[in-house]
Design a protein around this motif. Structure first.
Motif, mmCIF file in Angstrom:
data_model
loop_
_atom_site.group_PDB
_atom_site.id
_atom_site.type_symbol
_atom_site.label_atom_id
_atom_site.label_comp_id
_atom_site.label_asym_id
_atom_site.label_seq_id
_atom_site.Cartn_x
_atom_site.Cartn_y
_atom_site.Cartn_z
ATOM 1 N N GLN A 1 6.386 53.526 35.779
ATOM 2 C CA GLN A 1 6.182 54.248 36.998
ATOM 3 C C GLN A 1 5.278 53.412 38.030
ATOM 4 N N ARG A 2 5.816 53.341 39.400
ATOM 5 C CA ARG A 2 4.629 52.767 40.401
ATOM 6 C C ARG A 2 3.692 53.454 40.659
ATOM 7 N N PRO A 3 2.609 52.907 40.918
ATOM 8 C CA PRO A 3 1.341 53.826 41.204
ATOM 9 C C PRO A 3 1.375 54.547 42.334
ATOM 10 N N ASP B 1 -0.573 54.843 45.145
ATOM 11 C CA ASP B 1 -1.107 53.950 46.259
ATOM 12 C C ASP B 1 -0.168 52.983 46.702
ATOM 13 N N LYS B 2 0.700 52.783 46.238
ATOM 14 C CA LYS B 2 1.625 51.507 46.463
ATOM 15 C C LYS B 2 2.940 51.700 47.140
ATOM 16 N N GLN B 3 3.575 50.976 47.651
ATOM 17 C CA GLN B 3 5.107 50.968 48.036
ATOM 18 C C GLN B 3 5.993 51.677 47.151
ATOM 19 N N HIS B 4 6.891 52.465 47.220
ATOM 20 C CA HIS B 4 7.802 53.000 46.354
ATOM 21 C C HIS B 4 7.001 53.774 45.095
ATOM 22 N N ALA B 5 5.833 54.450 45.692
ATOM 23 C CA ALA B 5 5.067 55.198 44.863
ATOM 24 C C ALA B 5 6.101 56.028 43.965
ATOM 25 N N TRP C 1 10.473 54.384 39.481
ATOM 26 C CA TRP C 1 10.401 53.821 38.045
ATOM 27 C C TRP C 1 11.211 52.302 38.210
ATOM 28 N N GLU C 2 10.363 51.452 37.897
ATOM 29 C CA GLU C 2 10.915 50.074 37.905
ATOM 30 C C GLU C 2 10.707 49.259 36.587
ATOM 31 N N PHE C 3 11.441 48.376 36.475
ATOM 32 C CA PHE C 3 11.169 47.377 35.325
ATOM 33 C C PHE C 3 9.937 46.626 35.375
ATOM 34 N N GLY D 1 6.200 41.271 37.570
ATOM 35 C CA GLY D 1 5.434 41.087 38.951
ATOM 36 C C GLY D 1 5.835 39.686 39.474
ATOM 37 N N LYS D 2 4.982 39.093 40.422
ATOM 38 C CA LYS D 2 5.350 38.094 41.433
ATOM 39 C C LYS D 2 5.112 36.894 40.348
ATOM 40 N N VAL D 3 5.779 35.653 40.778
ATOM 41 C CA VAL D 3 5.557 34.354 40.262
ATOM 42 C C VAL D 3 4.522 33.774 41.236
ATOM 43 N N GLU E 1 16.539 44.980 55.198
ATOM 44 C CA GLU E 1 15.971 45.170 53.852
ATOM 45 C C GLU E 1 15.012 43.951 53.612
ATOM 46 N N PRO E 2 13.953 44.117 52.808
ATOM 47 C CA PRO E 2 12.814 43.068 52.430
ATOM 48 C C PRO E 2 13.516 41.749 52.145
ATOM 49 N N SER E 3 12.957 40.777 52.394
ATOM 50 C CA SER E 3 13.455 39.426 51.992
ATOM 51 C C SER E 3 12.986 39.095 50.646
ATOM 52 N N ILE E 4 13.494 39.887 49.885
ATOM 53 C CA ILE E 4 12.850 39.665 48.289
ATOM 54 C C ILE E 4 13.933 39.515 47.367
ATOM 55 N N VAL E 5 13.688 38.738 46.084
ATOM 56 C CA VAL E 5 14.600 38.407 45.200
ATOM 57 C C VAL E 5 13.908 38.838 44.188
ATOM 58 N N LEU E 6 14.596 39.833 43.310
ATOM 59 C CA LEU E 6 14.202 40.331 41.983
ATOM 60 C C LEU E 6 15.203 39.993 40.751
ATOM 61 N N LEU E 7 14.412 39.237 39.741
ATOM 62 C CA LEU E 7 15.208 38.618 38.623
ATOM 63 C C LEU E 7 14.810 39.290 37.428
ATOM 64 N N ARG F 1 14.557 55.278 41.350
ATOM 65 C CA ARG F 1 14.032 53.834 41.124
ATOM 66 C C ARG F 1 14.257 53.268 42.647
ATOM 67 N N PRO F 2 13.301 52.194 42.812
ATOM 68 C CA PRO F 2 13.306 51.493 44.212
ATOM 69 C C PRO F 2 14.793 51.060 44.226
ATOM 70 N N PRO F 3 15.228 50.611 45.502
ATOM 71 C CA PRO F 3 16.601 50.030 45.698
ATOM 72 C C PRO F 3 17.132 49.160 44.774
ATOM 73 N N LEU F 4 16.413 47.995 44.629
ATOM 74 C CA LEU F 4 16.895 46.946 44.091
ATOM 75 C C LEU F 4 16.694 47.031 42.448
ATOM 76 N N ASP F 5 16.076 47.872 42.049
ATOM 77 C CA ASP F 5 16.167 48.354 40.716
ATOM 78 C C ASP F 5 17.367 49.049 40.295
ATOM 79 N N ILE F 6 18.316 49.479 41.147
ATOM 80 C CA ILE F 6 19.603 50.164 40.853
ATOM 81 C C ILE F 6 20.666 48.928 40.465
HETATM 82 N N1 LIG Z 1 10.778 46.863 41.912
HETATM 83 C C1 LIG Z 1 10.982 46.809 43.256
HETATM 84 N N2 LIG Z 1 9.929 46.216 44.022
HETATM 85 C C2 LIG Z 1 10.440 46.252 45.396
HETATM 86 C C3 LIG Z 1 11.519 46.562 45.933
HETATM 87 N N3 LIG Z 1 11.730 46.465 47.204
HETATM 88 C C4 LIG Z 1 10.375 45.935 47.449
HETATM 89 O O1 LIG Z 1 9.910 45.721 48.813
HETATM 90 N N4 LIG Z 1 9.807 45.796 46.503
HETATM 91 C C5 LIG Z 1 8.324 45.314 46.338
HETATM 92 O O2 LIG Z 1 8.448 44.195 45.775
HETATM 93 C C6 LIG Z 1 6.808 43.993 45.140
HETATM 94 C C7 LIG Z 1 6.907 43.632 43.732
HETATM 95 O O3 LIG Z 1 5.636 43.322 43.266
HETATM 96 P P1 LIG Z 1 4.949 43.657 42.132
HETATM 97 O O4 LIG Z 1 5.797 44.140 40.939
HETATM 98 O O5 LIG Z 1 3.993 42.769 41.839
HETATM 99 O O6 LIG Z 1 4.410 45.063 42.619
HETATM 100 P P2 LIG Z 1 2.811 45.446 43.014
HETATM 101 O O7 LIG Z 1 2.983 46.773 44.112
HETATM 102 O O8 LIG Z 1 2.021 45.606 41.748
HETATM 103 O O9 LIG Z 1 2.531 44.026 44.005
HETATM 104 P P3 LIG Z 1 1.296 43.929 44.747
HETATM 105 O O10 LIG Z 1 0.366 45.122 44.860
HETATM 106 O O11 LIG Z 1 0.978 42.649 44.301
HETATM 107 O O12 LIG Z 1 1.789 43.869 46.273
HETATM 108 C C8 LIG Z 1 6.070 45.256 45.516
HETATM 109 O O13 LIG Z 1 5.366 45.216 46.660
HETATM 110 C C9 LIG Z 1 7.258 46.220 45.966
HETATM 111 O O14 LIG Z 1 6.969 47.266 46.639
HETATM 112 C C10 LIG Z 1 12.749 46.998 44.927
HETATM 113 O O15 LIG Z 1 13.795 47.546 45.271
HETATM 114 N N5 LIG Z 1 12.306 47.060 43.530
#
Ligand SMILES: Nc1nc2c([nH]c(=O)n2[C@@H]2O[C@H](COP(=O)(O)OP(=O)(O)OP(=O)(O)O)[C@@H](O)[C@H]2O)c(=O)[nH]1
Length: 135
Positions: A12-14, A16-20, A23-25, A28-30, A71-77, A110-115
């Motif tokens: 579960q996302r904390p 204090d963060k986006q998508h609080a 539930w996600e997989f 984290g970031k590379v 939508e955000p310019s991110i890629v999740l693998l 779940r956040p959008p891309l986790d679907i």
């Molecule tokens: N899992 C997930 N993350 C997403 C989606 N869309 C989106 O912007 N994100 C963002 O992608 C980032 C994922 O990074 P992370 O897993 O290291 O999460 P985090 O919040 O701990 O990161 P940070 O505190 O280092 O920014 C988060 O900022 C999250 O909000 C989504 O659909 N699914």
């Protein structure tokens, strides 16, 4: 992380963060200079206190946002594994964990891309669950 019985570990996302609260997989970031798999091994150790072996990881699916649609310019693998060392625990405060079946995964918020990532995982979870019933 896919356990016997066909459950997957969700985090579960904390608050204090986006998508609080969604539930996600776990992951984290590379970081600069890191391979994808090395980043995942590091993040899972940091977040869950679990050791993964790079050779056990298999790719499941990628999902990305479409900036043209705002939508955000991110890629999740999404990578899967059936093996790990240690018992997962939520190292960061406010990040609950739960083992989730294929059926329950579709109803979990779940956040959008986790679907789409979840959708790709469901046949794998069902296969593991079915194999478990025949052993
Ligand atoms: N899992 C997930 N993350 C997403 C989606 N869309 C989106 O912007 N994100 C963002 O992608 C980032 C994922 O990074 P992370 O897993 O290291 O999460 P985090 O919040 O701990 O990161 P940070 O505190 O280092 O920014 C988060 O900022 C999250 O909000 C989504 O659909 N699914």
């Amino acid at each position: 992380m896919i356990a016997d019985g066909g459950t997957v570990l969700m985090q579960q996302r904390p608050p204090d963060k986006q998508h609080a609260g969604l539930w996600e997989f776990p992951g984290g970031k590379v970081e600069m200079g890191e391979t994808l798999v090395a980043a995942l091994v590091r993040e899972i150790d940091e977040e869950l206190g679990v050791t993964l072996c790079a050779a056990d990881l298999f790719p499941v699916r990628a999902a990305s946002g479409d900036p043209a649609k705002g939508e955000p310019s991110i890629v999740l693998l999404l990578f899967g594994t059936r093996r790990w060392q240690g018992e997962p625990r939520a190292v960061e405060p406010g990040c609950q964990l739960q083992w989730t079946t294929a059926g329950a995964l579709t109803t979990l918020p779940r956040p959008p891309l986790d679907i789409p990532l979840s959708q790709a995982l469901i046949p794998l979870l069902e296969g593991v669950a079915k194999a478990g019933r025949h052993t």
